[in-house]
Design an enzyme around this catalytic site. Sequence first.
Site, mmCIF file in Angstrom:
data_model
loop_
_atom_site.group_PDB
_atom_site.id
_atom_site.type_symbol
_atom_site.label_atom_id
_atom_site.label_comp_id
_atom_site.label_asym_id
_atom_site.label_seq_id
_atom_site.Cartn_x
_atom_site.Cartn_y
_atom_site.Cartn_z
ATOM 1 N N ASP A 67 74.352 42.348 22.743
ATOM 2 C CA ASP A 67 75.303 41.349 22.858
ATOM 3 C C ASP A 67 76.888 41.779 22.612
ATOM 4 O O ASP A 67 76.956 43.046 22.170
ATOM 5 C CB ASP A 67 75.298 40.145 21.812
ATOM 6 C CG ASP A 67 74.673 40.738 20.578
ATOM 7 O OD1 ASP A 67 75.041 42.041 19.852
ATOM 8 O OD2 ASP A 67 74.381 39.798 19.557
ATOM 9 N N ASN A 136 71.376 31.738 10.056
ATOM 10 C CA ASN A 136 70.816 30.535 10.707
ATOM 11 C C ASN A 136 69.500 30.726 11.627
ATOM 12 O O ASN A 136 69.238 30.081 12.324
ATOM 13 C CB ASN A 136 71.759 29.744 11.305
ATOM 14 C CG ASN A 136 72.455 30.825 12.409
ATOM 15 O OD1 ASN A 136 71.879 31.876 12.680
ATOM 16 N ND2 ASN A 136 73.464 30.412 13.236
ATOM 17 N N HIS A 138 69.477 33.334 13.752
ATOM 18 C CA HIS A 138 69.789 33.556 15.051
ATOM 19 C C HIS A 138 69.301 35.044 15.440
ATOM 20 O O HIS A 138 69.281 35.703 14.464
ATOM 21 C CB HIS A 138 71.170 33.321 15.637
ATOM 22 C CG HIS A 138 72.112 34.356 14.776
ATOM 23 N ND1 HIS A 138 73.565 34.038 14.679
ATOM 24 C CD2 HIS A 138 72.052 35.597 14.621
ATOM 25 C CE1 HIS A 138 74.296 35.207 14.404
ATOM 26 N NE2 HIS A 138 73.131 36.272 14.128
ATOM 27 N N GLU A 143 71.772 31.251 19.141
ATOM 28 C CA GLU A 143 71.991 30.279 17.986
ATOM 29 C C GLU A 143 70.771 29.309 18.161
ATOM 30 O O GLU A 143 70.342 29.047 19.177
ATOM 31 C CB GLU A 143 73.432 29.776 18.077
ATOM 32 C CG GLU A 143 74.577 30.789 18.172
ATOM 33 C CD GLU A 143 74.794 31.216 16.682
ATOM 34 O OE1 GLU A 143 73.974 31.557 15.887
ATOM 35 O OE2 GLU A 143 75.789 31.972 16.713
HETATM 36 C C1 F6R Z 1 74.247 41.963 16.387
HETATM 37 C C2 F6R Z 1 73.364 40.743 16.628
HETATM 38 C C3 F6R Z 1 73.158 39.748 15.512
HETATM 39 C C4 F6R Z 1 73.146 40.218 14.058
HETATM 40 C C5 F6R Z 1 73.169 39.195 12.974
HETATM 41 C C6 F6R Z 1 73.031 39.825 11.604
HETATM 42 O O1 F6R Z 1 74.055 42.691 17.739
HETATM 43 O O2 F6R Z 1 73.021 40.344 17.599
HETATM 44 O O3 F6R Z 1 72.098 38.884 15.791
HETATM 45 O O4 F6R Z 1 72.027 41.159 13.983
HETATM 46 O O5 F6R Z 1 74.111 38.258 13.063
HETATM 47 O O6 F6R Z 1 74.258 40.293 11.310
HETATM 48 P P1 F6R Z 1 74.454 41.404 10.020
HETATM 49 O O7 F6R Z 1 73.722 42.427 10.212
HETATM 50 O O8 F6R Z 1 76.056 41.767 10.095
HETATM 51 O O9 F6R Z 1 74.066 40.634 8.853
#
Ligand code: F6R
Length: 247
Positions: A67, A136, A138, A143
């Site tokens: 992303d 959450n 995701h 989401e």
């Molecule tokens: C990152 C992504 C997100 C993160 C998730 C956890 O490319 O797609 O899904 O993996 O938000 O983020 P952290 O590792 O910062 O807790």
Amino acid sequence: MRVIVTKNYDEMSKVAARMIVSQVILKPNSILGLATGSTPIGTYKEIIKSFELGIVDFKEVISFNLDEYLNIEKENSQSYDYFMKENLFNHININKKNTYIPDGMSLDILNECRLYDKKIFEAGGLDIQLLGIGRNGHIGFNEPDIQFEARTHVVELDQQTIKDNARFFDSVDQVPTKAISMGIKTIMHSKKIILLASGKEKADAVFEAVHGLIRPKLPASVLQLHPDVVFIVDEEAGLRLDLKEIY
Ligand code: F6R
């Protein structure tokens, strides 16, 4: 589904790095799906160590990131493009022309999404996709209440995600509200998937993803349907798991 519970973040990072390094040794022209965020940083450090030791060579590897925020220049230190260079690409011998990250500055964003999936398909599909997980549930920026059929698309970030990601910005108002993300369908097409989670704030999401009903409200729960997925979680993130119930 396989679940590996490690004693801490460093062990989680080592186990994940070993799997990715071994993927590249076995198939030097592997197509890697990569993630950003705080969780994979240790894994990237371990991969860099293996590269420096001459264990693995990335010159034929192609990568696709999950992303990117919308309307953030690549040069901006908050962009995922910048993150990947800082944390991995500048430290290994991957050809930067073979590292793809969705272009959040594209003037034709729908076309960018379509082309991103096409490029993955033409490269031969993802061999292995690395994922983190949001509190959450995701994965990527898919989401809660996402369509499982979605391919790469534009997403509105959830309020929880905006709050969680504010730690990387000066204030919460600076966190972009939209992003381009590989969709669940794109992710599920990967031949193998590794999901990483660390810390007790991820324990509920991990529990729901592993033991909960498969439902769009908890996007990571779809991974229960993948034939080759491994969750590598540290003890805190795995706190609520019932290992006897995992098959
Ligand atoms: C990152 C992504 C997100 C993160 C998730 C956890 O490319 O797609 O899904 O993996 O938000 O983020 P952290 O590792 O910062 O807790």
